[in-house]
Design a protein around this motif. Sequence first.
Motif, PDB file in Angstrom:
ATOM      1  N   THR A 238     -35.364   4.597  -4.280  1.00  0.00           N
ATOM      2  CA  THR A 238     -36.266   5.214  -3.303  1.00  0.00           C
ATOM      3  C   THR A 238     -37.151   4.146  -2.666  1.00  0.00           C
ATOM      4  OG1 THR A 238     -37.863   5.637  -5.074  1.00  0.00           O
ATOM      5  CG2 THR A 238     -36.327   7.408  -4.524  1.00  0.00           C
ATOM      6  N   PRO A 239     -37.565   4.355  -1.408  1.00  0.00           N
ATOM      7  CA  PRO A 239     -38.446   3.392  -0.732  1.00  0.00           C
ATOM      8  C   PRO A 239     -39.744   3.220  -1.513  1.00  0.00           C
ATOM      9  CG  PRO A 239     -37.530   4.948   0.849  1.00  0.00           C
ATOM     10  CD  PRO A 239     -37.170   5.474  -0.510  1.00  0.00           C
ATOM     11  N   LEU A 240     -40.211   1.989  -1.558  1.00  0.00           N
ATOM     12  CA  LEU A 240     -41.410   1.648  -2.314  1.00  0.00           C
ATOM     13  C   LEU A 240     -42.242   0.680  -1.476  1.00  0.00           C
ATOM     14  CD1 LEU A 240     -42.732   1.973  -5.168  1.00  0.00           C
ATOM     15  CD2 LEU A 240     -41.535  -0.116  -5.833  1.00  0.00           C
ATOM     16  N   ALA A 241     -43.417   1.118  -1.062  1.00  0.00           N
ATOM     17  CA  ALA A 241     -44.279   0.285  -0.217  1.00  0.00           C
ATOM     18  C   ALA A 241     -45.355  -0.369  -1.073  1.00  0.00           C
ATOM     19  CB  ALA A 241     -44.917   1.136   0.878  1.00  0.00           C
ATOM     20  N   LEU A 242     -45.437  -1.691  -0.994  1.00  0.00           N
ATOM     21  CA  LEU A 242     -46.413  -2.441  -1.796  1.00  0.00           C
ATOM     22  C   LEU A 242     -47.269  -3.338  -0.904  1.00  0.00           C
ATOM     23  CD1 LEU A 242     -43.575  -2.427  -3.728  1.00  0.00           C
ATOM     24  CD2 LEU A 242     -45.197  -3.509  -5.278  1.00  0.00           C
ATOM     25  N   LEU A 243     -48.534  -3.452  -1.284  1.00  0.00           N
ATOM     26  CA  LEU A 243     -49.441  -4.413  -0.678  1.00  0.00           C
ATOM     27  C   LEU A 243     -49.946  -5.319  -1.801  1.00  0.00           C
ATOM     28  CD1 LEU A 243     -51.156  -5.470   1.730  1.00  0.00           C
ATOM     29  CD2 LEU A 243     -52.928  -3.824   1.028  1.00  0.00           C
ATOM     30  N   VAL A 244     -49.692  -6.629  -1.688  1.00  0.00           N
ATOM     31  CA  VAL A 244     -50.094  -7.604  -2.700  1.00  0.00           C
ATOM     32  C   VAL A 244     -51.096  -8.556  -2.059  1.00  0.00           C
ATOM     33  CG1 VAL A 244     -49.347  -9.407  -4.290  1.00  0.00           C
ATOM     34  CG2 VAL A 244     -47.848  -7.450  -3.838  1.00  0.00           C
ATOM     35  N   VAL A 245     -52.308  -8.567  -2.580  1.00  0.00           N
ATOM     36  CA  VAL A 245     -53.338  -9.470  -2.060  1.00  0.00           C
ATOM     37  C   VAL A 245     -53.471 -10.640  -3.024  1.00  0.00           C
ATOM     38  CG1 VAL A 245     -55.746  -9.720  -1.380  1.00  0.00           C
ATOM     39  CG2 VAL A 245     -54.552  -7.558  -0.966  1.00  0.00           C
ATOM     40  N   GLY A 246     -53.163 -11.839  -2.536  1.00  0.00           N
ATOM     41  CA  GLY A 246     -53.149 -13.047  -3.359  1.00  0.00           C
ATOM     42  C   GLY A 246     -51.717 -13.472  -3.614  1.00  0.00           C
ATOM     43  N   LEU A 247     -51.265 -14.528  -2.940  1.00  0.00           N
ATOM     44  CA  LEU A 247     -49.860 -14.936  -3.039  1.00  0.00           C
ATOM     45  C   LEU A 247     -49.647 -15.952  -4.155  1.00  0.00           C
ATOM     46  CD1 LEU A 247     -46.979 -14.837  -1.771  1.00  0.00           C
ATOM     47  CD2 LEU A 247     -47.701 -16.782  -0.344  1.00  0.00           C
ATOM     48  N   GLY A 248     -50.496 -16.999  -4.229  1.00  0.00           N
ATOM     49  CA  GLY A 248     -50.257 -18.072  -5.193  1.00  0.00           C
ATOM     50  C   GLY A 248     -48.885 -18.673  -4.975  1.00  0.00           C
ATOM     51  N   GLY A 249     -48.123 -18.825  -6.048  1.00  0.00           N
ATOM     52  CA  GLY A 249     -46.764 -19.343  -5.940  1.00  0.00           C
ATOM     53  C   GLY A 249     -45.752 -18.309  -5.510  1.00  0.00           C
ATOM     54  N   GLY A 250     -46.170 -17.060  -5.377  1.00  0.00           N
ATOM     55  CA  GLY A 250     -45.287 -16.005  -4.874  1.00  0.00           C
ATOM     56  C   GLY A 250     -44.413 -15.361  -5.919  1.00  0.00           C
ATOM     57  N   SER A 251     -44.602 -15.664  -7.220  1.00  0.00           N
ATOM     58  CA  SER A 251     -43.701 -15.145  -8.257  1.00  0.00           C
ATOM     59  C   SER A 251     -43.738 -13.624  -8.356  1.00  0.00           C
ATOM     60  CB  SER A 251     -44.059 -15.749  -9.620  1.00  0.00           C
ATOM     61  OG  SER A 251     -43.924 -17.144  -9.602  1.00  0.00           O
ATOM     62  N   LEU A 252     -44.932 -13.035  -8.266  1.00  0.00           N
ATOM     63  CA  LEU A 252     -45.058 -11.585  -8.434  1.00  0.00           C
ATOM     64  C   LEU A 252     -44.383 -10.809  -7.304  1.00  0.00           C
ATOM     65  CD1 LEU A 252     -46.176  -9.126  -9.928  1.00  0.00           C
ATOM     66  CD2 LEU A 252     -48.356  -9.479  -8.733  1.00  0.00           C
ATOM     67  N   PRO A 253     -44.721 -11.045  -6.031  1.00  0.00           N
ATOM     68  CA  PRO A 253     -44.028 -10.298  -4.972  1.00  0.00           C
ATOM     69  C   PRO A 253     -42.539 -10.611  -4.908  1.00  0.00           C
ATOM     70  CG  PRO A 253     -45.447 -11.998  -4.029  1.00  0.00           C
ATOM     71  CD  PRO A 253     -45.785 -11.903  -5.474  1.00  0.00           C
ATOM     72  N   LEU A 254     -42.158 -11.858  -5.243  1.00  0.00           N
ATOM     73  CA  LEU A 254     -40.746 -12.230  -5.207  1.00  0.00           C
ATOM     74  C   LEU A 254     -39.955 -11.462  -6.257  1.00  0.00           C
ATOM     75  CD1 LEU A 254     -38.816 -14.175  -3.744  1.00  0.00           C
ATOM     76  CD2 LEU A 254     -39.229 -15.830  -5.561  1.00  0.00           C
ATOM     77  N   PHE A 255     -40.539 -11.286  -7.468  1.00  0.00           N
ATOM     78  CA  PHE A 255     -39.854 -10.536  -8.519  1.00  0.00           C
ATOM     79  C   PHE A 255     -39.648  -9.083  -8.088  1.00  0.00           C
ATOM     80  CE2 PHE A 255     -39.648  -7.925 -12.312  1.00  0.00           C
ATOM     81  CZ  PHE A 255     -38.817  -8.639 -13.160  1.00  0.00           C
ATOM     82  N   VAL A 256     -40.697  -8.470  -7.544  1.00  0.00           N
ATOM     83  CA  VAL A 256     -40.571  -7.069  -7.104  1.00  0.00           C
ATOM     84  C   VAL A 256     -39.539  -6.964  -5.989  1.00  0.00           C
ATOM     85  CG1 VAL A 256     -41.796  -5.124  -6.082  1.00  0.00           C
ATOM     86  CG2 VAL A 256     -42.938  -6.548  -7.793  1.00  0.00           C
ATOM     87  N   HIS A 257     -39.562  -7.882  -5.061  1.00  0.00           N
ATOM     88  CA  HIS A 257     -38.616  -7.874  -3.943  1.00  0.00           C
ATOM     89  C   HIS A 257     -37.178  -7.949  -4.437  1.00  0.00           C
ATOM     90  CE1 HIS A 257     -36.093 -10.023  -0.957  1.00  0.00           C
ATOM     91  NE2 HIS A 257     -36.768  -9.303  -0.055  1.00  0.00           N
ATOM     92  N   ASP A 258     -36.915  -8.842  -5.399  1.00  0.00           N
ATOM     93  CA  ASP A 258     -35.543  -9.074  -5.841  1.00  0.00           C
ATOM     94  C   ASP A 258     -35.022  -7.983  -6.773  1.00  0.00           C
ATOM     95  OD1 ASP A 258     -35.631 -11.362  -4.365  1.00  0.00           O
ATOM     96  OD2 ASP A 258     -35.660 -12.753  -6.053  1.00  0.00           O
ATOM     97  N   HIS A 259     -35.919  -7.283  -7.500  1.00  0.00           N
ATOM     98  CA  HIS A 259     -35.472  -6.321  -8.498  1.00  0.00           C
ATOM     99  C   HIS A 259     -35.629  -4.870  -8.072  1.00  0.00           C
ATOM    100  CE1 HIS A 259     -35.896 -10.034 -10.863  1.00  0.00           C
ATOM    101  NE2 HIS A 259     -34.962  -9.525 -11.638  1.00  0.00           N
ATOM    102  N   PHE A 260     -36.314  -4.631  -6.986  1.00  0.00           N
ATOM    103  CA  PHE A 260     -36.461  -3.273  -6.450  1.00  0.00           C
ATOM    104  C   PHE A 260     -35.952  -3.293  -5.006  1.00  0.00           C
ATOM    105  CE2 PHE A 260     -39.425  -3.714  -9.906  1.00  0.00           C
ATOM    106  CZ  PHE A 260     -39.379  -2.496 -10.561  1.00  0.00           C
ATOM    107  N   PRO A 261     -34.668  -3.053  -4.834  1.00  0.00           N
ATOM    108  CA  PRO A 261     -34.012  -3.284  -3.539  1.00  0.00           C
ATOM    109  C   PRO A 261     -34.532  -2.418  -2.397  1.00  0.00           C
ATOM    110  CG  PRO A 261     -32.533  -2.182  -5.086  1.00  0.00           C
ATOM    111  CD  PRO A 261     -33.715  -2.613  -5.871  1.00  0.00           C
TER     112      PRO A 261
END
Length: 699
Positions: A494-517
């Motif tokens: 199902t569609p999942l909309a996320l807002l992540v404030v604070g990128l750093g090295g990008g590990s957190l948003p990248l993990f969600v992106h790759d594992h929740f298509p």
Amino acid sequence: MNLLPKSSKEFGSVDYWEKFFQQRGKKAFEWYGTYLELCGVLHKYIKPREKVLVIGCGNSELSEQLYDVGYQDIVNIDISEVVIKQMKERNANRRPQMSFLKMDMTQMEFPDASFQVVLDKGTLDAVLTDEEERTLQQVDRMLAEVGRVLQVGGRYLCISLAQAHVLKKAVGHFSREGWMVRVHQVASSQDQVLEAEPRFPLPVFAFIMTKFRPIPGSSLQILELCAQEQGKPMRLESAEQLAEAVRERQQYAWLCSQLYRKAGLGSVSLDLCNGDTGEPRYTLHVVDSPTVKPSRDNHFAIFIIPQGRETEWLFGMEEGRKQLAISAGFRRLITVALHRGQQYEGMDSIQAELSARVMELAPAGMPSQQQVPFLSVGGDIGVRTVQHQDCSPLSGDYVIEDVQGDDRHYFRRLIFLGSRNVVQSEARLLKDVSHRAQKKRKKDRKKQRPAGGPEEPPAAPGQGIDKSHLCCEHHKAMVAGLALLRRPELLLETPLALLVVGLGGGSLPLFVHDHFPQSRIEAVEIDPCMLEVATQWFGFSQSDRMKVHIADGLDYVTSLAEREARPHYDVIMFDVDSKDPTLGMSCPPPAFVDQPFLQKVKSILAPEGVFILNLVCRDSGLKDSVLSGLQAVFPLLYVRRIEGEVNEILFCQPHPERKLATSELLEMAQALEQTLRKPGRGWDGSYVLSDMLKTVKIV
């Protein structure tokens, strides 16, 4: 018997010294150490054939012992007639060439340029008791006379405790005269703390003022500090820098004396610096364990922290170090962290470099000849390779470094040098990259790299990152919080909309992106340099499902909340650090948890959504205030403390009726984990999601 003055001003009184030596009798009184303690620096700066004037000689044996080893052209003066008579009687037969004269050193009767050395052991300290006008005028007359009776190239050698006002006066006077000024530490704190009754809690210094011929119009100052008898002098640019360097050594000596006298002083840490560059080379923490039962072999030990592991709880936090000391079984344990940017050859060279210094921190009661063990993890100093170093206008100096973990994996880290023991972002390197790094390390051992030369990276920037692995415990907990969305088995479809404030090295948003298509992610980062870092070094990339906005998170959320057609996110995550270390809360900045702003966050969160916040707050009162403010806006609040860290992950939801029992939370997390573990999902499964929620508490 009262041999000390009621007031320090009496040190400048003729009557005081007459009475002092009458009461003292013929027994020698040694200010600031014996000949054996001072002979190294005296022989360094006085030649046997030179003519020496000793001012304020008292009844010290120093002149006699210099005479006996070949320095026979010595003239001694003192203001006390009593002591001059005593010294003449004591030396008339044994040392016939040495003279003793009653004379005021502020009005000496010698011709100009009569001596090559003027030796002063404690006399300047005794005269310069305060900074009143009368005292300063007397000292000016004394120093002017010293300069007058010295030949060009001659030296005023003054043994002193180098109190701030004494150092200021002496350095200021002679540097203005165009003389070379050197301050030489002659009595180390190690010499003192090993004595049964330490004489001074501060070290003794020698001022070596060398008379140069005046150069009209020249303002050149030569100021040097020599910390050890055989050490290379360090050139300093100003009298203020010289005073600061002396003060640091005095503070270190005082600390050593306190550590010797008593254990359990609390958290004690210090830096040992590179003598040539002044840059920190080692950071030491002294940990006492009063509960450890004393025995002959457990007094003292040194623990070398492998490079790159100083940020771990066991080594980087006070409670962790206490646990380490108790586990090691020593009454006093000193942990040693190695600094990035410094070269280390191996454990043996570190041990040789530190042995003398760490003995200065030994506790009382340790047998004098006992060997001190050096401990580490696996006997290795670890591996650290700095891949990139730069400065961000917003975040300050930072480094990208690869380090070897305890499982032999290599990890890439982002470190802000303003908080050098905090890992800002971390990613695991793929095993083939780690293998290449190990091969390179062996190759480097066979060839000599230029000192300080750069190492080639084990992988091209941004390549070789294991994107299926989350390194940071708080990131794992934040991902586990997605289970609060209910029906976790459907999250991947199902569609999942996320807002992540604070990128750093990008590990957190990248993990969600790759594992929740089906996820669509907006990341907000205030520092454009961090987007470059994430992209170049941590394998981050944007796509049609993941966009990064360079903006202040406060402004961006406010702009979304003010839109007529507000977006509604299923998940909002805050993982943003504060740049102000004085606030007591390093994550997030306080403005992010103000109630008016939290209302804006709530307005863009879906009714069944979850707001996840990484909180790092050491101030318990401030933390309670933050939790109260959050609960006023989000009535349903869960807290997950990260074990061994200060981080706490807060899961906030707007509707209290959605409250779940702990057992229900675990079931939801297990369902999400089973979904992620299905073939083709790419998750490495290196941790259990439900474990991330086992200790969650409802506020």
